[in-house]
Design a protein around this motif. Structure first.
Motif, PDB file in Angstrom:
ATOM      1  N   TRP A 184       0.862  -1.174   0.000  1.00 12.05           N
ATOM      2  CA  TRP A 184       0.000   0.000   0.000  1.00 12.05           C
ATOM      3  C   TRP A 184       0.903   1.230   0.000  1.00 12.05           C
ATOM      4  O   TRP A 184       2.083   1.161   0.336  1.00 12.05           O
ATOM      5  CB  TRP A 184      -0.945   0.011   1.204  1.00 12.05           C
ATOM      6  N   SER A 185       0.372   2.344  -0.429  1.00 14.06           N
ATOM      7  CA  SER A 185       1.214   3.525  -0.598  1.00 14.06           C
ATOM      8  C   SER A 185       0.515   4.766  -0.057  1.00 14.06           C
ATOM      9  O   SER A 185      -0.664   4.722   0.314  1.00 14.06           O
ATOM     10  CB  SER A 185       1.576   3.719  -2.074  1.00 14.06           C
ATOM     11  N   TYR A 186       1.232   5.865  -0.052  1.00 16.83           N
ATOM     12  CA  TYR A 186       0.750   7.135   0.484  1.00 16.83           C
ATOM     13  C   TYR A 186       1.706   8.222  -0.007  1.00 16.83           C
ATOM     14  O   TYR A 186       2.830   7.931  -0.453  1.00 16.83           O
ATOM     15  CB  TYR A 186       0.768   7.093   2.019  1.00 16.83           C
ATOM     16  N   PRO A 187       1.320   9.481   0.059  1.00 11.92           N
ATOM     17  CA  PRO A 187       2.274  10.561  -0.247  1.00 11.92           C
ATOM     18  C   PRO A 187       3.387  10.564   0.796  1.00 11.92           C
ATOM     19  O   PRO A 187       3.113  10.733   1.984  1.00 11.92           O
ATOM     20  CB  PRO A 187       1.416  11.832  -0.161  1.00 11.92           C
ATOM     21  N   PRO A 188       4.618  10.341   0.402  1.00 16.03           N
ATOM     22  CA  PRO A 188       5.710  10.246   1.383  1.00 16.03           C
ATOM     23  C   PRO A 188       5.851  11.530   2.191  1.00 16.03           C
ATOM     24  O   PRO A 188       5.557  12.629   1.711  1.00 16.03           O
ATOM     25  CB  PRO A 188       6.953  10.016   0.508  1.00 16.03           C
ATOM     26  N   LEU A 189       6.310  11.382   3.440  1.00 14.89           N
ATOM     27  CA  LEU A 189       6.644  12.564   4.220  1.00 14.89           C
ATOM     28  C   LEU A 189       7.784  13.317   3.530  1.00 14.89           C
ATOM     29  O   LEU A 189       8.761  12.708   3.093  1.00 14.89           O
ATOM     30  CB  LEU A 189       7.087  12.178   5.631  1.00 14.89           C
ATOM     31  N   SER A 190       7.653  14.612   3.435  1.00  4.59           N
ATOM     32  CA  SER A 190       8.665  15.417   2.734  1.00  4.59           C
ATOM     33  C   SER A 190       9.112  16.580   3.609  1.00  4.59           C
ATOM     34  O   SER A 190       9.153  17.729   3.158  1.00  4.59           O
ATOM     35  CB  SER A 190       8.113  15.928   1.401  1.00  4.59           C
ATOM     36  N   ASP A 191       9.406  16.292   4.871  1.00  2.00           N
ATOM     37  CA  ASP A 191       9.794  17.343   5.807  1.00  2.00           C
ATOM     38  C   ASP A 191      11.062  18.059   5.376  1.00  2.00           C
ATOM     39  O   ASP A 191      11.188  19.279   5.541  1.00  2.00           O
ATOM     40  CB  ASP A 191       9.984  16.759   7.207  1.00  2.00           C
ATOM     41  N   ASN A 192      12.045  17.319   4.841  1.00  2.56           N
ATOM     42  CA  ASN A 192      13.289  17.948   4.404  1.00  2.56           C
ATOM     43  C   ASN A 192      13.029  19.025   3.355  1.00  2.56           C
ATOM     44  O   ASN A 192      13.502  20.152   3.457  1.00  2.56           O
ATOM     45  CB  ASN A 192      14.243  16.897   3.830  1.00  2.56           C
TER      46      ASN A 192
END
Length: 428
Positions: free
Chosen positions: A400-408
């Motif tokens: 399953w997938s999701y929009p990855p965390l992109s904190d950087n």
């Protein structure tokens, strides 16, 4: 009086172009970064990750806070760095005076501190972070090389970072990563996870004793200089993972799929556990083995030996299960690059943040044992759909997938915007 431009001397070509540090119109260009570290990989990796996101991966230098170590100092690490150093200096001086008197009474003459086994802390070849030296460097070099971007992470770096800003306000842009627990005006920017502000929530007010509430930090909501992230900044950006995929290709690519990566941390004040959680993890992993091609397990520096012993006893002899014993190169980034799914213990915000930046399935073990801001963090991961609790009933082959965390990337964009408001920009 009107300025008159004189002609160039014969035979001499004089450039009237704008100096290179102003090579983007009227914008001053930031070309260099300094990282103030505390010796902890987790904290320093946050600063390095942000430097990479800002495009300065080849133009930064690390300095480290020199906190006294050894002997009685392990009991003083909770003190602010300046107070700790003063106490250490006083105790060493008294110790030396006592030994000098003792040696004199026996007819000996003490030559040096080394005689009594006192030695200063080493920095493993990395220069000590000195606020005045860093400020002088920024002030002297700003006209020629542009201002200096200063990044610091961790409690021990706070006093150094704020001193650099005070001594060189026009030649530096100072970013403190993790909440400094003091006046935010002492920094140009603070980057911290949103769960650091859990202390201001109604739930926290009910959990904490009333007499402690006035002493909780932070005291006020974030202002415009505060950048809130979901998790921790880290090194596992796409470029780093592509490089790790190449480095670990020969070892990890041939493994049967799906490859399940298990990252085990260690108990903390807000996440209590021991052998019981290790036993629970082993039991649940055995249930999902039928849907895994292979499993690779690794520990953090905080993992207790008793937890490692349980995992080794329960899983060490199973086929297609490999436990990294700490010898040889650390495969952590390779695991992030080649893993198809991840199981991570709830105590490690850094490892969870890295795994959730891949967009691959992430399962959390032990979240129900966590309290305070850790519980808030796990709730936010579930709310965003980037992590699920590990039950042992999962089919690892079903992805399953999701929009990855992109904190950087988000933090880097805020830094660029803040620099632009000052009329500065980053070197391309």
């Amino acid at each position: 009086m009107r300025a008159i431009r004189l002609p160039d001397p014969p035979g001499v070509s004089v450039s009237h172009a704008t100096p290179e540090i102003f090579d983007r119109g009227l914008s001053t260009v930031v070309r260099r970064a300094v990282i103030i570290g505390n010796g902890a990989a987790g904290a320093e990796h946050q600063s390095i990750g942000l430097v990479r996101a800002l495009g300065l991966a080849s133009s930064y230098t690390i300095y480290r806070v020199d906190r006294p170590t050894g002997e009685f100092n392990r009991w003083l690490r909770w003190l602010p760095l300046g107070i700790h150093k003063k106490i250490d200096c006083l105790v060493r001086h008294l110790h030396l005076v006592w030994w000098q008197r003792f040696a004199t009474s026996l007819g000996f003459r003490l030559q040096s501190q080394k005689t009594i086994g006192i030695s200063s802390a080493g920095l493993s070849g990395i220069e000590a972070a000195d606020a005045k030296k860093l400020a002088d460097l920024a002030n002297l070099e700003s006209a020629r090389n542009g201002p200096l971007l200063v990044l610091a992470a961790g409690r021990d770096t706070v006093s150094i970072a704020e001193s650099v800003k005070k001594l060189a306000p026009g030649a530096t842009f100072v970013v403190q990563i993790q909440h400094p627990r003091r006046c935010l005006d002492n920094f140009d920017m603070v980057i911290t996870p949103v769960h650091d502000y859990y202390t201001l929530s109604p739930a926290a007010r009910q959990e904490a004793p009333r007499f402690l509430i006035p002493f909780l930090t932070p005291h006020q909501p974030p202002d415009k200089r505060v950048v809130l992230t979901v998790g921790a900044l880290h090194l596992a950006d796409p470029s780093m993972l592509r490089s790790a995929a190449e480095t670990w290709h020969s070892l990890l690519a041939p493994l049967p799929k799906p490859l399940l990566i298990v990252n085990i941390g260690g108990p903390m004040r807000c996440c209590h556990y021991g052998q019981d959680l290790a036993q629970e993890l082993a039991s649940k992993l055995k249930r999902v083995l039928s849907s895994c091609g292979s499993v690779r397990i690794s520990y953090s520096r905080r993992t207790p030996a008793k937890v490692c012993d349980v995992i080794q006893r329960e899983l060490g002899d199973l086929p297609n299960v490999h436990i990294f014993d700490g010898t040889g190169p650390n495969p952590h980034l390779g695991h992030l690059a080649w893993g198809d799914a991840f199981v991570v213990t709830a105590d490690s915000i850094s490892m969870l943040s890295e795994a959730c930046s891949t967009g691959k399935p992430v399962y959390v073990l032990g979240a129900e044992r966590c309290t305070w801001k850790f519980r808030s963090f796990h709730k936010s991961l579930r709310h965003k759909g980037v992590a699920r609790n590990f039950t042992g009933l999962e089919d690892i082959s079903e992805s399953w997938s999701y929009p990855p965390l992109s904190d950087n990337a988000a933090a880097a964009e805020r830094v660029r915007a803040a620099l632009a408001e000052r009329g500065w920009s980053l070197a391309s």
